[in-house]
Scaffold this motif. Structure first.
Motif, PDB file in Angstrom:
ATOM      1  N   GLN A 150      10.389 -14.968  11.521  1.00  0.00           N
ATOM      2  CA  GLN A 150      11.419 -15.410  12.607  1.00  0.00           C
ATOM      3  C   GLN A 150      11.262 -16.953  12.782  1.00  0.00           C
ATOM      4  O   GLN A 150      10.020 -17.233  13.315  1.00  0.00           O
ATOM      5  N   PHE A 208       6.368 -11.011  12.106  1.00  0.00           N
ATOM      6  CA  PHE A 208       6.337  -9.691  12.834  1.00  0.00           C
ATOM      7  C   PHE A 208       6.007  -8.368  11.510  1.00  0.00           C
ATOM      8  O   PHE A 208       6.954  -8.370  10.544  1.00  0.00           O
ATOM      9  N   GLN A 265      16.283  -3.118   7.582  1.00  0.00           N
ATOM     10  CA  GLN A 265      17.553  -3.603   8.616  1.00  0.00           C
ATOM     11  C   GLN A 265      17.564  -5.135   8.240  1.00  0.00           C
ATOM     12  O   GLN A 265      16.545  -5.628   8.298  1.00  0.00           O
ATOM     13  N   TYR A 311       8.574  -9.225   8.760  1.00  0.00           N
ATOM     14  CA  TYR A 311       9.797  -9.928   8.896  1.00  0.00           C
ATOM     15  C   TYR A 311       8.969 -11.396   9.191  1.00  0.00           C
ATOM     16  O   TYR A 311       8.157 -11.503  10.055  1.00  0.00           O
ATOM     17  N   TYR A 321      18.797  -4.678  19.510  1.00  0.00           N
ATOM     18  CA  TYR A 321      17.292  -4.829  19.925  1.00  0.00           C
ATOM     19  C   TYR A 321      17.382  -5.665  21.079  1.00  0.00           C
ATOM     20  O   TYR A 321      18.205  -6.817  21.208  1.00  0.00           O
ATOM     21  N   LEU A 355      14.013  -1.426  20.188  1.00  0.00           N
ATOM     22  CA  LEU A 355      15.310  -0.962  20.034  1.00  0.00           C
ATOM     23  C   LEU A 355      15.938  -0.502  21.355  1.00  0.00           C
ATOM     24  O   LEU A 355      15.273   0.002  22.279  1.00  0.00           O
ATOM     25  N   LEU A 368      12.417   1.208  14.151  1.00  0.00           N
ATOM     26  CA  LEU A 368      11.379   0.174  13.954  1.00  0.00           C
ATOM     27  C   LEU A 368      10.639  -0.165  15.246  1.00  0.00           C
ATOM     28  O   LEU A 368      11.273  -0.256  16.390  1.00  0.00           O
ATOM     29  N   GLY A 428       7.764 -13.928  23.338  1.00  0.00           N
ATOM     30  CA  GLY A 428       6.518 -13.705  23.050  1.00  0.00           C
ATOM     31  C   GLY A 428       6.204 -12.353  22.364  1.00  0.00           C
ATOM     32  O   GLY A 428       5.092 -12.004  22.263  1.00  0.00           O
ATOM     33  N   GLN A 429       7.305 -11.523  22.232  1.00  0.00           N
ATOM     34  CA  GLN A 429       7.251 -10.097  22.282  1.00  0.00           C
ATOM     35  C   GLN A 429       7.937  -9.765  20.730  1.00  0.00           C
ATOM     36  O   GLN A 429       9.098 -10.533  20.244  1.00  0.00           O
ATOM     37  N   GLY A 430       7.672  -8.748  20.187  1.00  0.00           N
ATOM     38  CA  GLY A 430       8.614  -8.362  19.040  1.00  0.00           C
ATOM     39  C   GLY A 430       9.679  -7.687  19.588  1.00  0.00           C
ATOM     40  O   GLY A 430       9.705  -7.197  20.621  1.00  0.00           O
ATOM     41  N   PRO A 431      10.817  -7.380  18.696  1.00  0.00           N
ATOM     42  CA  PRO A 431      11.849  -6.792  19.122  1.00  0.00           C
ATOM     43  C   PRO A 431      11.686  -5.241  19.522  1.00  0.00           C
ATOM     44  O   PRO A 431      10.830  -4.615  19.035  1.00  0.00           O
ATOM     45  N   PHE A 482       7.790  -2.669  16.365  1.00  0.00           N
ATOM     46  CA  PHE A 482       7.314  -4.057  16.101  1.00  0.00           C
ATOM     47  C   PHE A 482       5.952  -4.371  16.478  1.00  0.00           C
ATOM     48  O   PHE A 482       5.872  -3.853  17.687  1.00  0.00           O
ATOM     49  N   GLY A 483       5.095  -5.205  15.976  1.00  0.00           N
ATOM     50  CA  GLY A 483       3.969  -5.723  16.587  1.00  0.00           C
ATOM     51  C   GLY A 483       4.565  -7.005  17.551  1.00  0.00           C
ATOM     52  O   GLY A 483       5.695  -7.374  17.531  1.00  0.00           O
ATOM     53  N   THR A 484       3.422  -7.429  18.043  1.00  0.00           N
ATOM     54  CA  THR A 484       3.668  -8.674  19.208  1.00  0.00           C
ATOM     55  C   THR A 484       3.882  -9.974  18.272  1.00  0.00           C
ATOM     56  O   THR A 484       4.276 -10.822  19.184  1.00  0.00           O
TER      57      THR A 484
END
Lengths: 112, 110
Positions: free
Chosen positions: B38, B90, A101, B36, A35, A45, B98, A40-43, B100-102
């Motif tokens: 982080q 997240f 995951q 999740y 990923y 893929l 997957l 500031g963002q989500g991962p 993900f949101g921000t």
């Protein structure tokens, strides 16, 4: 049980240089993911492996990015040449088939 | 296409107060849903997951989430937050891939 291992944790390179990231998944996990996480963002893929086979690489920018998982265990993600916009965190994850995951700590890449 | 919306970019709560983080999803079938967490400079740690069955799921660190199909939501809750809960959270949807949101950044006030 050891988690997902990634190295290096941090990498600083100049633009146009090559860079490689390494991932060792949780033992027995046949599915491996790479990923990209921008600040500031989500991962997002990049690529998914089932054993040695890349079964989803639709989001991988193939002009400069490549990946391999030769023996169905460890994996390497490479960028050549790196661009300023590639500065991000590169996360590796693994899972048992369609299970949850588990993520490694990531490699933070800075391209100058 | 699958998508996740986390409407709150940043939430601040006092230590000991209750917490609810919102998550709305779009998915073509019965969703697999995840939360999740982080911490700075760390990877993502799985808090909890919903695959099927009971719509109220329990996770680690005292977190729970409720799946509401009619609202396409999967909100995360904790009855009493601790200073160590400060992190980025997240929500994610999907099976093999997957989305993900921000993220929602949680700050805890002493």
């Amino acid at each position: 049980e050891a988690g997902v291992v990634q190295s290096p944790r941090y990498k600083i390179i100049e633009k146009k240089q090559p860079v490689a990231f390494w991932c060792n998944p949780i033992s027995g996990h046949n599915t491996l993911y790479w990923y990209l996480q921008n600040l500031g963002q989500g991962p997002e893929l990049l690529i998914r492996y089932e054993n040695e086979e890349a079964v989803d690489d639709s989001q991988l920018p193939k002009d400069r990015f490549s990946a391999e998982r030769l023996k169905g265990v460890d994996s390497t993600l490479k960028i050549q040449p790196a661009e300023l916009g590639d500065s991000a965190v590169y996360l590796c994850a693994s899972s048992l088939e369609t299970g949850e995951q588990y993520f490694g700590p990531g490699t933070r890449l800075t391209v100058t | 296409a699958q998508s996740v919306t986390q409407p709150d970019i940043h939430i601040t709560v006092s230590e000991g107060a209750s917490l609810e983080l919102r998550c709305n999803y779009s998915y073509g079938a019965t969703p697999y849903l995840f939360w999740y967490v982080q911490s700075p400079g760390q990877g993502l740690q799985l808090l909890l997951k919903y695959f099927s069955g009971d719509t109220l799921v329990q996770g680690i660190k005292g977190f729970e989430a409720e799946f509401k199909r009619s609202q396409s939501s999967f909100n995360l809750r904790k009855p009493s937050v601790h200073w160590s809960d400060a992190a980025e959270y997240f929500c994610a949807v999907g099976a093999f891939k997957l989305t993900f949101g921000t993220g929602t950044r949680l700050t805890i006030i002493p």
